[in-house]
Design a protein around this motif. Structure first.
Motif, PDB file in Angstrom:
ATOM      1  N   ARG B 197       0.868  -1.182   0.000  1.00  0.00           N
ATOM      2  CA  ARG B 197       0.000   0.000   0.000  1.00  0.00           C
ATOM      3  C   ARG B 197       0.899   1.225   0.000  1.00  0.00           C
ATOM      4  N   LEU B 198       1.067   1.815  -1.165  1.00  0.00           N
ATOM      5  CA  LEU B 198       1.978   2.936  -1.301  1.00  0.00           C
ATOM      6  C   LEU B 198       1.255   4.256  -1.005  1.00  0.00           C
ATOM      7  N   VAL B 199       1.787   4.997  -0.067  1.00  0.00           N
ATOM      8  CA  VAL B 199       1.279   6.341   0.220  1.00  0.00           C
ATOM      9  C   VAL B 199       2.073   7.318  -0.629  1.00  0.00           C
ATOM     10  N   TYR B 200       1.383   8.082  -1.456  1.00  0.00           N
ATOM     11  CA  TYR B 200       2.038   9.053  -2.329  1.00  0.00           C
ATOM     12  C   TYR B 200       1.470  10.436  -2.022  1.00  0.00           C
ATOM     13  N   ALA B 201       2.332  11.366  -1.648  1.00  0.00           N
ATOM     14  CA  ALA B 201       1.854  12.697  -1.263  1.00  0.00           C
ATOM     15  C   ALA B 201       2.565  13.776  -2.058  1.00  0.00           C
ATOM     16  N   ASP B 202       1.829  14.461  -2.943  1.00  0.00           N
ATOM     17  CA  ASP B 202       2.331  15.699  -3.538  1.00  0.00           C
ATOM     18  C   ASP B 202       1.341  16.802  -3.187  1.00  0.00           C
ATOM     19  N   SER B 203       1.622  18.034  -3.639  1.00  0.00           N
ATOM     20  CA  SER B 203       0.832  19.151  -3.120  1.00  0.00           C
ATOM     21  C   SER B 203      -0.591  19.193  -3.663  1.00  0.00           C
ATOM     22  N   SER B 204      -0.925  18.282  -4.595  1.00  0.00           N
ATOM     23  CA  SER B 204      -2.327  18.179  -4.989  1.00  0.00           C
ATOM     24  C   SER B 204      -3.123  17.387  -3.953  1.00  0.00           C
ATOM     25  N   ARG B 205      -2.427  16.825  -2.961  1.00  0.00           N
ATOM     26  CA  ARG B 205      -3.081  16.021  -1.911  1.00  0.00           C
ATOM     27  C   ARG B 205      -2.686  16.602  -0.552  1.00  0.00           C
ATOM     28  N   PRO B 206      -3.137  17.825  -0.272  1.00  0.00           N
ATOM     29  CA  PRO B 206      -2.634  18.546   0.907  1.00  0.00           C
ATOM     30  C   PRO B 206      -2.906  17.845   2.238  1.00  0.00           C
ATOM     31  N   ALA B 207      -3.993  17.106   2.321  1.00  0.00           N
ATOM     32  CA  ALA B 207      -4.277  16.424   3.585  1.00  0.00           C
ATOM     33  C   ALA B 207      -3.245  15.329   3.851  1.00  0.00           C
ATOM     34  N   LEU B 208      -2.826  14.647   2.800  1.00  0.00           N
ATOM     35  CA  LEU B 208      -1.796  13.618   2.976  1.00  0.00           C
ATOM     36  C   LEU B 208      -0.442  14.244   3.259  1.00  0.00           C
ATOM     37  N   VAL B 209      -0.130  15.352   2.583  1.00  0.00           N
ATOM     38  CA  VAL B 209       1.138  16.035   2.834  1.00  0.00           C
ATOM     39  C   VAL B 209       1.221  16.425   4.308  1.00  0.00           C
ATOM     40  N   ASP B 210       0.142  17.024   4.797  1.00  0.00           N
ATOM     41  CA  ASP B 210       0.169  17.467   6.189  1.00  0.00           C
ATOM     42  C   ASP B 210       0.070  16.287   7.151  1.00  0.00           C
TER      43      ASP B 210
END
Lengths: 269, 269
Positions: B197-210
């Motif tokens: 299960r890969l978590v990928y966070a870029d700035s289009s996914r701000p909730a995951l980034v934070d």
């Protein structure tokens, strides 16, 4: 590590991507299909490995595939013809000197190309000029820094780094996959959507172990042996240990993981 | 890299796992739900972070959650009660000395536990004794070796290695995720099915980034600062640079990836 309070998006369905561990072709390409009549430019088709899949998944699209190498273009043309597809035309051309009118394509497709370019953002900007407003660019790249395996091995990791370093010296970037989001943003595409595609191979998935771990990834690293030794990046014995250790991850208790990144960007209307 | 000839499995649907980038809770747990009336043992519940999700996703199952720490069990009990769930009973117990009859559970659930154990296979074998034939064990673990980010940073990678080394010295393994397949096989489960299960966070996914990049992963690495410096694993300035570089991956042009591994093994009938 307590990930319980992260909130954001919604994906209840679709855990089965890696569960079903499709062929790599499906993993990377099954969600790319262009409408009937659309004009698609494949920039950097190489010997046509992806062109066949493009033509199959979008049988009613008109695909134009170019590559800087005339030899590769000739081989791609033969491969696609042998596969029975007639919806592709080929042309030898440099991405930085394409013989097309501005805004003449509905969609762009760029697979395993940016990793070889010294100026990937410039290439994306040039390509964007040939795209109609509202059209999309699809970019797929691997990332050697994502390789992760069991048993772990410092020699194997160093052998992989040889490939990364050789590609860097040739002006490319073997770890470009993770950068697709900022690269497409910098080139002016908006929105940009990236989805990683993790290949996971353990011995319950023997076709992936053989087809990916052994015959794709390990074979690719083994292929830079002479260049790596000549460049003095690694001693012969250590490099061969690294290759043996990569093959070791294909044994019944071994595991190999690698992540490709697929980005779709849109050109504003 | 030409992955065109790898064949094996079938996953036409379901590319959307990372595309939709669910909450981490959904990413890890949404496909775990136990039938009404089934008895489930959660071994190593800690403070109940996963117990709440288990109870929510399997409202008709009877969940028994144990942890070696009485303090954690008390907190887990409060957390689950505050969330309004009544289908969980708690007990302080050591995995290697569980107060249950053999084969008394329909299913086992073990999340973020094996990474802390010096003898993970022995623990899995012990747990298997409490499982009814035909029952399943679900194991979820992270793998710090899977962390992959942009901009890349040697200081950040070394700071992560501090956490890996400290966990190793404590008898654990922060890179155990990739090993779940062989570990469950060695413990005698068959078949074993692993899905990363890969978590990928870029700035289009701000909730995951934070929620993930900053508040889960970077915070966790920052949390070992004192221990890492005291152990002489890294100089203070370099460690702080590593933490700054991890925060840098949460900027608008940054990217952060991390892979969790989820395994389901079955006890033969």
């Amino acid at each position: 590590m307590n990930p319980a309070y992260v909130h954001g998006y919604d994906t209840r369905e679709s855990i089965r991507l890696q569960d079903q561990a499709a062929t790599l072709v499906e993993l990377l390409h099954s969600d790319t299909a262009y409408p009937a009549g659309s004009c698609v430019l494949e920039a950097g088709c190489g010997v046509g490995a992806q062109t066949v899949t493009l033509a199959r998944n979008s049988p009613q699209a008109l695909i134009t595939s170019v590559d800087i190498s005339a030899v590769s273009v000739a081989e791609a043309r033969r491969t696609v013809a042998a596969a029975g597809f007639t919806n592709v035309q080929f042309q030898q051309a440099d991405i930085f000197a394409l013989p097309f009118a501005p805004a003449s394509f509905d969609h762009l497709f760029v697979c395993f190309v940016l990793e070889h370019l010294a100026r990937p953002v410039a290439a994306l900007q040039v390509l964007k000029g040939f795209l109609k407003p509202g059209g999309t660019i699809t970019v797929i790249e691997g990332d050697h820094g994502s390789a992760c395996f069991h048993p772990d091995s410092a020699a194997a990791r160093t052998a992989i780094q040889c490939q990364v370093e050789l590609q860097r010296r040739a002006g490319g970037n073997a770890m470009i996959g993770r950068e697709l989001y900022p690269l497409l943003q910098q080139a002016g595409f908006n929105p940009v959507h990236v989805s990683p595609r993790l290949v996971y191979a353990d011995s319950s998935r023997p076709a992936l172990v053989d087809g990916f771990t052994r015959k794709t990834f390990t074979a690719m690293i083994a292929g830079v042996r002479d260049a790596a030794l000549q460049a003095g990046l690694m001693e012969s014995q250590a490099f061969e240990q690294g290759i043996r250790d990569l093959h070791r991850t294909a044994e019944p208790d071994g595991v190999f993981c690698y992540t490709f990144f697929k980005a779709v960007g849109t050109k504003a209307r």
